[in-house]
Design a protein around this motif. Structure first.
Motif, PDB file in Angstrom:
ATOM      1  N   ARG A  69      49.631  46.761  32.093  1.00  0.00           N
ATOM      2  CA  ARG A  69      51.002  47.165  31.735  1.00  0.00           C
ATOM      3  C   ARG A  69      51.780  46.052  31.039  1.00  0.00           C
ATOM      4  N   SER A  70      51.293  44.813  31.153  1.00  0.00           N
ATOM      5  CA  SER A  70      51.992  43.684  30.529  1.00  0.00           C
ATOM      6  C   SER A  70      51.625  43.512  29.059  1.00  0.00           C
ATOM      7  N   GLY A  71      50.759  44.377  28.554  1.00  0.00           N
ATOM      8  CA  GLY A  71      50.397  44.303  27.146  1.00  0.00           C
ATOM      9  C   GLY A  71      49.019  43.738  26.867  1.00  0.00           C
ATOM     10  N   ALA A  72      48.207  43.540  27.881  1.00  0.00           N
ATOM     11  CA  ALA A  72      46.839  43.077  27.643  1.00  0.00           C
ATOM     12  C   ALA A  72      46.075  44.136  26.861  1.00  0.00           C
ATOM     13  N   ASP A  73      45.249  43.686  25.934  1.00  0.00           N
ATOM     14  CA  ASP A  73      44.377  44.607  25.212  1.00  0.00           C
ATOM     15  C   ASP A  73      43.178  45.003  26.062  1.00  0.00           C
ATOM     16  N   ALA A  74      42.760  44.095  26.936  1.00  0.00           N
ATOM     17  CA  ALA A  74      41.646  44.354  27.841  1.00  0.00           C
ATOM     18  C   ALA A  74      41.833  43.503  29.087  1.00  0.00           C
ATOM     19  N   VAL A  75      41.275  43.986  30.177  1.00  0.00           N
ATOM     20  CA  VAL A  75      41.296  43.275  31.448  1.00  0.00           C
ATOM     21  C   VAL A  75      39.853  43.121  31.897  1.00  0.00           C
ATOM     22  N   VAL A  76      39.527  41.965  32.441  1.00  0.00           N
ATOM     23  CA  VAL A  76      38.212  41.747  33.033  1.00  0.00           C
ATOM     24  C   VAL A  76      38.440  41.466  34.506  1.00  0.00           C
ATOM     25  N   ALA A  77      37.882  42.301  35.372  1.00  0.00           N
ATOM     26  CA  ALA A  77      38.042  42.160  36.815  1.00  0.00           C
ATOM     27  C   ALA A  77      36.764  41.573  37.402  1.00  0.00           C
ATOM     28  N   LEU A  78      36.912  40.462  38.118  1.00  0.00           N
ATOM     29  CA  LEU A  78      35.775  39.754  38.696  1.00  0.00           C
ATOM     30  C   LEU A  78      35.962  39.590  40.191  1.00  0.00           C
ATOM     31  N   GLY A  79      34.916  39.867  40.926  1.00  0.00           N
ATOM     32  CA  GLY A  79      34.958  39.671  42.371  1.00  0.00           C
ATOM     33  C   GLY A  79      33.581  39.817  42.958  1.00  0.00           C
ATOM     34  N   VAL A  80      33.481  39.528  44.243  1.00  0.00           N
ATOM     35  CA  VAL A  80      32.210  39.685  44.945  1.00  0.00           C
ATOM     36  C   VAL A  80      32.498  40.125  46.374  1.00  0.00           C
ATOM     37  N   ILE A  81      31.768  41.151  46.782  1.00  0.00           N
ATOM     38  CA  ILE A  81      31.851  41.640  48.158  1.00  0.00           C
ATOM     39  C   ILE A  81      30.422  41.630  48.691  1.00  0.00           C
ATOM     40  N   ILE A  82      30.222  40.933  49.795  1.00  0.00           N
ATOM     41  CA  ILE A  82      28.891  40.832  50.379  1.00  0.00           C
ATOM     42  C   ILE A  82      28.881  41.591  51.701  1.00  0.00           C
ATOM     43  N   ARG A  83      27.888  42.450  51.840  1.00  0.00           N
ATOM     44  CA  ARG A  83      27.790  43.316  53.017  1.00  0.00           C
ATOM     45  C   ARG A  83      27.754  42.483  54.303  1.00  0.00           C
ATOM     46  N   GLY A  84      28.461  42.946  55.285  1.00  0.00           N
ATOM     47  CA  GLY A  84      28.443  42.321  56.605  1.00  0.00           C
ATOM     48  C   GLY A  84      27.994  43.339  57.633  1.00  0.00           C
ATOM     49  N   GLY A  85      28.336  43.101  58.862  1.00  0.00           N
ATOM     50  CA  GLY A  85      27.888  43.969  59.935  1.00  0.00           C
ATOM     51  C   GLY A  85      28.853  45.079  60.296  1.00  0.00           C
ATOM     52  N   THR A  86      29.926  45.254  59.517  1.00  0.00           N
ATOM     53  CA  THR A  86      30.916  46.298  59.803  1.00  0.00           C
ATOM     54  C   THR A  86      31.106  47.176  58.572  1.00  0.00           C
ATOM     55  N   PRO A  87      31.787  48.303  58.712  1.00  0.00           N
ATOM     56  CA  PRO A  87      32.031  49.189  57.560  1.00  0.00           C
ATOM     57  C   PRO A  87      32.999  48.610  56.522  1.00  0.00           C
ATOM     58  N   HIS A  88      33.556  47.433  56.780  1.00  0.00           N
ATOM     59  CA  HIS A  88      34.506  46.796  55.866  1.00  0.00           C
ATOM     60  C   HIS A  88      33.972  46.776  54.428  1.00  0.00           C
ATOM     61  N   PHE A  89      32.702  46.463  54.247  1.00  0.00           N
ATOM     62  CA  PHE A  89      32.075  46.403  52.922  1.00  0.00           C
ATOM     63  C   PHE A  89      32.282  47.710  52.160  1.00  0.00           C
ATOM     64  N   GLU A  90      31.985  48.826  52.811  1.00  0.00           N
ATOM     65  CA  GLU A  90      32.104  50.129  52.146  1.00  0.00           C
ATOM     66  C   GLU A  90      33.542  50.435  51.763  1.00  0.00           C
ATOM     67  N   TYR A  91      34.474  50.136  52.665  1.00  0.00           N
ATOM     68  CA  TYR A  91      35.877  50.442  52.384  1.00  0.00           C
ATOM     69  C   TYR A  91      36.416  49.614  51.222  1.00  0.00           C
ATOM     70  N   VAL A  92      36.177  48.334  51.258  1.00  0.00           N
ATOM     71  CA  VAL A  92      36.694  47.461  50.204  1.00  0.00           C
ATOM     72  C   VAL A  92      35.998  47.755  48.876  1.00  0.00           C
TER      73      VAL A  92
END
Length: 166
Positions: A69-92
């Motif tokens: 919304r600020s006028g970017a022509d493109a956005v690149v989203a970077l992140g990492v989610i590593i599975r753990g022992g709870t459902p948190h991974f699926e939700y996030v």
């Protein structure tokens, strides 16, 4: 390997304004993703780049939306989610993925998807574009965002000029 069959993308994106939204978790993986993204943007001629750090992957969509919304022509989203022992991974993972898709569709601004969702840290490192990594998902996300931006720009130009058909 998941990268098998990936297209080779290159684009001239001189003049594009790109915002990179990067999670703050897993420094080594994020350093690789950011390096790959910066290399791809540089190779494409992009000089107007802003990096905004998010606390985690869950927060990527809201910051990506603000960037779009600020006028970017493109956005690149970077992140990492590593599975753990709870459902948190699926939700996030689901919330971040769905949110980033929604940002692109709601704003019409391409969002390069550089969110790694991995079972192990080793899988994430193998996709981070580090020396010895099999893949460079940061580069791929940036290239995809820029190629999509050019495609959308071309469609808009065709519409304005009245060109239709093949």
């Amino acid at each position: 390997m998941s990268g098998h069959g990936a297209p080779s993308l290159s684009v001239d994106a001189d003049g594009a304004r790109v915002v990179v939204v990067a999670s703050s978790w897993h420094d080594q993986v994020m350093d690789g993703l950011l390096a790959g993204t910066h290399a791809a943007l540089s190779d494409a001629g992009v000089t107007d780049v802003e990096v905004v750090r998010a606390p985690g992957s869950f927060e990527l969509p809201i910051i990506a939306q603000a960037a779009a919304r600020s006028g970017a022509d493109a956005v690149v989203a970077l992140g990492v989610i590593i599975r753990g022992g709870t459902p948190h991974f699926e939700y996030v993972s689901a919330a971040a993925t769905d949110g980033l898709a929604r940002v692109a569709l709601d704003t019409g601004v391409p969002v390069g998807f550089g969110l790694l969702t991995c079972d192990t840290e080793e899988q994430a490192l193998d996709r981070a574009g580090l020396p010895g990594s099999a893949e460079d998902k940061g580069r791929e996300a940036a290239e995809a965002a820029l190629v999509t931006w050019r495609a959308l720009d071309g469609l808009e130009s065709s519409k304005k000029s009245g060109r239709t058909g093949f």
